[in-house]
Design a protein around this motif. Structure first.
Motif, short mmCIF file in Angstrom:
data_model
loop_
_atom_site.label_atom_id
_atom_site.label_comp_id
_atom_site.label_asym_id
_atom_site.label_seq_id
_atom_site.Cartn_x
_atom_site.Cartn_y
_atom_site.Cartn_z
N LEU A 20 -1.13 -1.85 -2.22
CA LEU A 20 0.05 -2.36 -2.77
C LEU A 20 0.07 -3.78 -1.98
O LEU A 20 0.23 -3.91 -0.62
CB LEU A 20 1.19 -1.77 -2.51
N ASN A 27 4.10 -9.53 3.78
CA ASN A 27 2.79 -9.62 4.51
C ASN A 27 2.47 -10.98 5.03
O ASN A 27 1.38 -10.91 5.72
CB ASN A 27 1.85 -8.64 3.99
N ASP A 123 7.53 -0.05 11.18
CA ASP A 123 6.41 -0.70 10.72
C ASP A 123 6.49 -0.85 8.99
O ASP A 123 7.50 -0.55 8.55
CB ASP A 123 5.17 0.06 10.88
N ASP A 124 5.51 -1.88 8.59
CA ASP A 124 5.55 -2.12 7.27
C ASP A 124 5.10 -0.89 6.35
O ASP A 124 6.12 -0.62 5.39
CB ASP A 124 4.88 -3.53 6.72
N ALA A 127 0.83 4.74 5.45
CA ALA A 127 -0.49 5.07 4.54
C ALA A 127 -1.16 6.72 5.10
O ALA A 127 -0.52 7.54 4.55
CB ALA A 127 -1.45 4.25 4.51
N ASN A 128 -1.85 6.38 5.80
CA ASN A 128 -2.53 7.72 6.41
C ASN A 128 -1.93 8.13 7.94
O ASN A 128 -2.44 9.05 8.27
CB ASN A 128 -4.04 7.75 6.59
N GLY A 129 -1.13 7.34 8.29
CA GLY A 129 -0.53 7.45 9.66
C GLY A 129 -1.41 7.11 10.76
O GLY A 129 -0.94 7.56 11.72
N ASN A 130 -2.41 6.41 10.56
CA ASN A 130 -3.14 5.99 11.86
C ASN A 130 -2.54 5.27 12.86
O ASN A 130 -2.47 5.45 13.97
CB ASN A 130 -4.48 5.55 11.37
N ALA A 131 -1.68 4.21 12.36
CA ALA A 131 -0.90 3.36 13.36
C ALA A 131 0.16 4.22 13.87
O ALA A 131 0.12 4.05 15.21
CB ALA A 131 -0.26 2.35 12.52
N LYS A 155 3.41 5.28 1.15
CA LYS A 155 2.54 5.72 -0.04
C LYS A 155 2.50 7.16 0.15
O LYS A 155 1.84 7.58 1.14
CB LYS A 155 1.44 4.96 0.29
P1 5GP Z 1 -1.69 3.75 8.33
O1 5GP Z 1 -1.96 3.52 9.68
O2 5GP Z 1 -0.49 4.57 8.01
O3 5GP Z 1 -2.97 4.56 7.68
O4 5GP Z 1 -1.63 2.31 7.54
C1 5GP Z 1 -0.66 1.67 7.79
C2 5GP Z 1 -0.91 0.33 8.06
O5 5GP Z 1 -2.07 -0.03 7.37
C3 5GP Z 1 -0.08 -0.56 7.90
O6 5GP Z 1 0.57 -1.12 9.10
C4 5GP Z 1 -0.42 -1.63 7.18
O7 5GP Z 1 -0.63 -2.79 7.84
C5 5GP Z 1 -1.67 -1.19 6.21
N1 5GP Z 1 -1.59 -0.78 5.12
C6 5GP Z 1 -1.81 0.28 4.56
N2 5GP Z 1 -1.77 0.62 3.13
C7 5GP Z 1 -1.32 -0.69 2.95
C8 5GP Z 1 -1.25 -1.38 1.50
O8 5GP Z 1 -1.03 -0.71 0.44
N3 5GP Z 1 -0.67 -2.56 1.48
C9 5GP Z 1 -0.64 -3.37 2.74
N4 5GP Z 1 -0.20 -4.49 2.36
N5 5GP Z 1 -0.92 -2.77 3.90
C10 5GP Z 1 -1.22 -1.72 4.13
#
Ligand code: 5GP
Length: 189
Positions: A20, A27, A123-124, A127-131, A155
């Protein structure tokens, strides 16, 4: 959060691979008035937790985190994605980037995350929770407590929430995207 959901429907763009794009208000270009309201909503939802600091990860978490810190009058620390040569007492963790599909090492100085800290992570996106996992890793190394995690956008079709729920982490997301299938944004009511 109704205002945020409306803005996502109005200005959000869908990209292949479940991405997205919200670069006109979160962003890239940022809307500080919306960001302020986002911060107020995080504070309202987390009013029952006891924290002394906000933690985030660069770059897009910094704007909402600083707004929360400003309103709550608390310090904000951001985890860095590049290791500065001059960082004292560095703690590091490996994080997989969903959008860039690669691993990178994130770091924070133990001077600014210690066993005295009870932090709220902001955080913004979730998604998969890696951060988020990277933050938990750093907090564990520092002996700090993560009292809650707040995301502007979750998401729900990815695994992050499930992983954090299983770890009993308190999570609040201000807008939950159920699907981006066929490039159609479906937001939970
Ligand atoms: P996660 O670490 O939860 O897998 O992903 C989160 C990080 O990935 C967020 O800090 C963000 O920067 C980036 N991210 C994940 N999905 C999206 C998305 O759909 N759009 C944007 N703009 N950033 C995302």
């Amino acid at each position: 959060m109704e205002l945020l959901k409306q803005r996502i429907m109005q200005d959000g763009r869908c990209y292949p691979g479940g991405i997205l794009k919200v670069d006109s208000f979160i962003n890239h270009q940022m809307d500080p008035m919306l960001m302020y309201k986002i911060a107020e909503e995080f504070i309202r939802r987390f009013k029952d937790i006891n924290i002394n600091k906000i933690i985030t990860i660069e770059a897009s978490g910094i704007a909402p985190a600083i707004m929360v810190g400003y309103i709550m009058q608390l310090p904000v620390v951001f985890v860095k994605k590049k290791q500065p040569k001059t960082m004292e007492n560095m703690l590091s963790a490996v994080v997989h980037s969903f959008t860039k599909d690669r691993d990178y090492t994130v770091c924070i100085s133990n001077n600014f995350l210690t066993s005295d800290d009870r932090v709220l992570f902001v955080d913004d996106f979730l998604a998969n929770g890696n951060a988020a996992m990277g933050i938990l890793d750093l907090a564990k190394q520092a002996g700090a407590t993560v009292a809650g995690m707040g995301f502007i956008i979750e998401k729900a079709f990815q695994n992050g929430r499930k992983i954090l729920d299983e770890m009993n982490i308190r999570v609040e997301s201000l807008a939950i995207i159920d699907s981006l299938d066929n490039c159609k944004i479906e937001i939970r009511k």
